[in-house]
Design a protein around this motif. Structure first.
Motif, short mmCIF file in Angstrom:
data_model
loop_
_atom_site.label_atom_id
_atom_site.label_comp_id
_atom_site.label_asym_id
_atom_site.label_seq_id
_atom_site.Cartn_x
_atom_site.Cartn_y
_atom_site.Cartn_z
N PHE A 142 45.45 -105.77 4.88
CA PHE A 142 45.74 -106.24 6.23
C PHE A 142 44.41 -106.74 6.77
O PHE A 142 43.57 -105.93 7.16
CB PHE A 142 46.29 -105.12 7.11
CG PHE A 142 47.71 -104.73 6.78
CD1 PHE A 142 48.75 -105.62 6.99
CD2 PHE A 142 48.00 -103.50 6.25
CE1 PHE A 142 50.07 -105.27 6.69
CE2 PHE A 142 49.31 -103.14 5.95
CZ PHE A 142 50.34 -104.03 6.17
N VAL A 196 44.79 -101.63 2.04
CA VAL A 196 45.68 -100.49 2.24
C VAL A 196 46.25 -99.98 0.92
O VAL A 196 46.44 -98.79 0.73
CB VAL A 196 46.81 -100.89 3.22
CG1 VAL A 196 47.83 -99.77 3.34
CG2 VAL A 196 46.23 -101.23 4.59
N SER A 198 49.31 -89.14 6.45
CA SER A 198 49.58 -90.29 7.30
C SER A 198 48.53 -91.39 7.08
O SER A 198 47.34 -91.10 7.00
CB SER A 198 49.58 -89.84 8.75
OG SER A 198 49.92 -90.92 9.57
N CYS A 233 48.13 -93.35 4.42
CA CYS A 233 47.63 -93.56 3.07
C CYS A 233 48.30 -94.73 2.37
O CYS A 233 47.94 -95.08 1.25
CB CYS A 233 47.80 -92.29 2.23
SG CYS A 233 49.54 -91.88 2.00
N GLY A 234 49.28 -95.36 3.02
CA GLY A 234 49.87 -96.57 2.46
C GLY A 234 51.28 -96.41 1.89
O GLY A 234 51.78 -97.33 1.24
N LYS A 235 51.94 -95.32 2.18
CA LYS A 235 53.29 -95.08 1.64
C LYS A 235 54.29 -96.14 2.12
O LYS A 235 55.02 -96.74 1.32
CB LYS A 235 53.79 -93.69 2.03
CG LYS A 235 52.86 -92.55 1.66
CD LYS A 235 53.42 -91.20 2.08
CE LYS A 235 53.63 -91.03 3.58
NZ LYS A 235 52.38 -90.94 4.38
N THR A 241 53.68 -99.03 3.42
CA THR A 241 53.28 -100.35 2.95
C THR A 241 53.75 -100.57 1.51
O THR A 241 54.23 -101.65 1.17
CB THR A 241 51.75 -100.50 3.05
OG1 THR A 241 51.36 -100.18 4.38
CG2 THR A 241 51.30 -101.90 2.70
N GLU A 292 56.51 -106.79 3.62
CA GLU A 292 55.08 -107.16 3.63
C GLU A 292 54.85 -107.97 2.35
O GLU A 292 55.39 -107.64 1.30
CB GLU A 292 54.18 -105.92 3.58
CG GLU A 292 54.36 -104.94 4.72
CD GLU A 292 53.90 -105.47 6.07
OE1 GLU A 292 53.32 -106.57 6.12
OE2 GLU A 292 54.15 -104.78 7.06
N HIS A 294 58.16 -86.21 4.07
CA HIS A 294 57.29 -85.06 4.34
C HIS A 294 58.04 -83.76 4.07
O HIS A 294 57.52 -82.69 4.32
CB HIS A 294 56.80 -85.08 5.79
CG HIS A 294 55.83 -86.19 6.07
ND1 HIS A 294 54.64 -86.32 5.41
CD2 HIS A 294 55.89 -87.25 6.92
CE1 HIS A 294 54.00 -87.39 5.84
NE2 HIS A 294 54.75 -87.98 6.76
N1 LIG Z 1 50.97 -104.71 9.96
C1 LIG Z 1 49.80 -104.05 9.82
N2 LIG Z 1 48.64 -104.61 10.23
C2 LIG Z 1 47.47 -103.97 10.09
N3 LIG Z 1 47.33 -102.74 9.57
C3 LIG Z 1 48.44 -102.12 9.14
C4 LIG Z 1 49.74 -102.73 9.26
N4 LIG Z 1 50.65 -101.88 8.77
C5 LIG Z 1 49.97 -100.78 8.37
N5 LIG Z 1 48.65 -100.93 8.60
C6 LIG Z 1 47.60 -99.94 8.25
O1 LIG Z 1 47.72 -99.66 6.89
C7 LIG Z 1 47.48 -98.29 6.65
C8 LIG Z 1 48.63 -97.71 5.88
O2 LIG Z 1 49.78 -97.75 6.68
P1 LIG Z 1 51.17 -97.19 6.19
O3 LIG Z 1 52.13 -97.40 7.32
O4 LIG Z 1 51.51 -97.76 4.89
O5 LIG Z 1 50.87 -95.63 6.04
P2 LIG Z 1 51.85 -94.43 5.75
O6 LIG Z 1 51.35 -93.77 4.55
O7 LIG Z 1 53.24 -94.93 5.73
O8 LIG Z 1 51.62 -93.50 6.99
P3 LIG Z 1 52.66 -92.64 7.86
O9 LIG Z 1 52.87 -91.35 7.14
O10 LIG Z 1 51.95 -92.46 9.16
O11 LIG Z 1 53.90 -93.46 7.99
C9 LIG Z 1 47.24 -97.65 7.99
O12 LIG Z 1 45.86 -97.53 8.17
C10 LIG Z 1 47.82 -98.63 8.97
O13 LIG Z 1 47.09 -98.59 10.18
#
Ligand SMILES: Nc1ncnc2c1ncn2[C@@H]1O[C@H](COP(=O)(O)OP(=O)(O)OP(=O)(O)O)[C@@H](O)[C@H]1O
Ligand SMILES: [Mg+2]
Lengths: 288, 246
Positions: free
Chosen positions: B17, B22, B42, B44-46, B48, B57, B200
């Motif tokens: 991003f 990510v 939280s 870590c990119g799950k 995404t 994405e 979780h």
């Molecule tokens: N559209 C976006 N633009 C910029 N940064 C993003 C975007 N989407 C996610 N991120 C960043 O990418 C990283 C991973 O996000 P992601 O949502 O994949 O995490 P996650 O593991 O699903 O976390 P959670 O458990 O909080 O859902 C985070 O630092 C988030 O801020």
């Protein structure tokens, strides 16, 4: 007006404004020739007139005599009715055109923001919105009347409608765009995750929800527009405000014509606001 | 009960991003019928990772091979790909302007996968399956969170997907309602649906998943069976992760 009738001048005035078959019996004849009527009212003001105003009046007697003088005598209420017709007409053209321009602009902007399409069109729309929102509406009206359509021969009421439409379009565009943006992002994602195209999602999922956000604001924009048309007199249109000013210039009394016209606006606006309120209630109760 | 057939293969997936990387090279395989739990702290990119699979994405680089075709080579129709990949979101994302049944019927009918009648039959069958046969004509806002999520699952299933992606399907729910949704997902797993579940709920991962993947800062740091993950794991990052849970 009787004086002008007797002397036959009235025929000449209508002929000057392009109508040689003067016939006051035709319904709506006067309102069909606003320029001629305006001229007559002005000339009429210089025609002989007898007036007797008593000295020992109380306020209500005075008010009543003023009302009679300003609206009843010489059928001056007709001028108000004609002005009101023009006001409504300009508002309707402006609103229709504003909706058209505004919705198209908003769609261009949304497609650009969400899908990176229409780069050039989006830039044009942004300039348009910035210019319209950054300049006074009166100046816009004057530019459109005296420069853009200067030699077009178009009816000034139509030109005013176009000017107000162009102005309103910028505000409508922002209202519609805000309404689309207020639909949660997850809605589009859910639709797309099911295999729906962006266009399909917009039409079936996003827009129906956006309309709920937009409709009340749009109605309020229509109400603002109605009030803003009161500057139409600057380009020679006899709208309801200008009608009041013409009466004032004939009778030399400002109070009754101006307060009267303010009341007319207020009554229309309150009625429309009442309808918007009902609409809002219905929208809020949907899907619940 | 995973089969041997590889349904989804991810090779060296990267996602940026802007300047923020990510996903830093994710590689994995998912077999037909397999249930993969994705866990991790939280951010870590799950999410995404899941969203790259159906291209909500756009991945920056790498390969995603789904049912034998590389989905990132630009020539495939992404909407057709998404028809075969169901997704369930944390926040349900039901369409509030349509009844529950219309929510389920919308995509199959609009995409001409089914006729109106077929979709209606399918919707009723799915609603029965998620235990909401009596809510067909209700609007989503009238339902509880757990009920909404069950409808969302039914909606995703209506397209007969080959794989289901769940992004924290119970995180937005009151604790009381977590069970009803997890049960539906478990039944779905038992029926042989392939799925990737970001969660979780460690109990769920332990009981239902065939495999657990631990993400940490955009990399997969562990990928093993739940038995190994929860019982005898000497990977310090797994220990660290498990120690964060209550
Ligand atoms: N559209 C976006 N633009 C910029 N940064 C993003 C975007 N989407 C996610 N991120 C960043 O990418 C990283 C991973 O996000 P992601 O949502 O994949 O995490 P996650 O593991 O699903 O976390 P959670 O458990 O909080 O859902 C985070 O630092 C988030 O801020
Ligand atoms: Mg997430």
């Amino acid at each position: 007006m009787a004086y002008l009738e007797e002397t036959g001048v009235i025929k000449d005035i209508f002929a000057y404004y392009g109508d040689i078959g003067y016939d006051p019996e035709i319904p709506g004849y006067f309102s069909a020739h606003p320029e001629a009527l305006a001229a007559i009212q002005v000339i009429d003001h210089y025609s002989p007139e007898t007036e007797d105003s008593g000295d020992d009046q109380n306020f209500f007697e005075w008010l009543w005599s003023e009302i009679v003088k300003n609206f009843v005598e010489k059928d001056r209420y007709q001028l108000i009715i004609m002005g009101l017709q023009n006001t409504v007409f300009i508002t309707i053209i402006g609103l229709a055109l504003g909706l058209l321009i505004g919705i198209i602009s908003a769609i261009i902007r949304s497609y650009h923001d969400m899908r990176n399409k229409f780069k050039i069109l989006n830039a044009i729309v942004r300039v348009y919105i910035t210019v319209i929102r950054g300049t006074p509406i009166l100046v816009q009206l004057l530019i459109i009347y005296f420069i853009v359509f200067a030699s077009s021969g178009l009816n000034s009421i139509v030109i005013a409608g176009i000017a107000f439409g162009i102005n309103s379009g910028a505000y409508v565009a922002e209202i519609v765009r805000a309404g689309i943006n207020a639909v949660p992002k997850g809605q589009l994602e859910a639709a797309e995750s099911l295999g729906m195209t962006f266009n399909m999602a917009m039409v079936t999922v996003i827009m129906p929800q956006a309309v709920r956000n937009i409709l009340p604001a749009l109605c309020n924009e229509g109400i603002s527009l109605l009030k803003e048309t009161s500057i139409a007199g600057y380009i020679g249109i006899v709208d309801v405000t200008k009608a009041a000013m013409l009466i004032r210039s004939q009778t030399y009394s400002a109070f009754v014509p101006l307060i009267g016209v303010a009341l007319i606006y207020l009554i229309i606006v309150l009625f429309l606001q009442y309808l918007v309120g009902k609409l809002e209630k219905r929208l809020n109760n949907a899907y619940r | 009960m995973p089969t041997d057939e590889v349904l989804l293969e991810v090779k060296d997936l990267h996602k940026y991003f802007g300047d923020l990387e990510v996903l830093k090279g994710i590689s994995t395989e998912v077999r037909r019928g397999e249930v993969v739990a994705v866990v991790g702290l939280s951010g870590c990119g799950k999410s995404t990772f899941l969203r790259c699979i159906n291209q909500l994405e756009v991945p920056t680089s790498g390969e995603i091979i789904f049912e034998g075709t590389n989905t990132l080579d630009g020539s495939i129709d992404i909407t057709k790909l998404r028809e075969r990949i169901g997704m369930v979101f944390q926040s349900f994302n039901l369409f509030p302007n349509m009844s529950v049944k219309k929510n389920i019927m919308l995509a199959p009918v609009k995409l001409k996968v089914m006729t109106e009648e077929e979709a209606s039959v399918k919707a009723e069958e799915l609603l029965k399956r998620v235990g909401l046969a009596d809510k067909a004509d209700e609007y989503p806002m009238k339902l509880s969170g757990g009920q909404q999520q069950r409808v969302a699952i039914a909606r995703a299933l209506a397209m007969n997907p080959d794989i289901m992606l769940f992004d924290e399907p119970t995180s937005a729910l009151d604790p009381m309602m977590v069970g009803e949704v997890l049960n539906i997902i478990k039944e779905l797993a038992e029926s042989g649906m392939t799925m990737i579940v970001v969660t979780h709920e460690m109990g769920f991962a332990r009981e239902v998943a065939d495999r657990v993947m631990l993400f940490h800062n955009g990399v997969v740091v562990e990928d093993c069976t739940p038995e190994k993950f929860f019982n005898e794991n000497d990977n310090p990052q797994v220990k660290e992760f498990l120690s964060h849970l209550i």
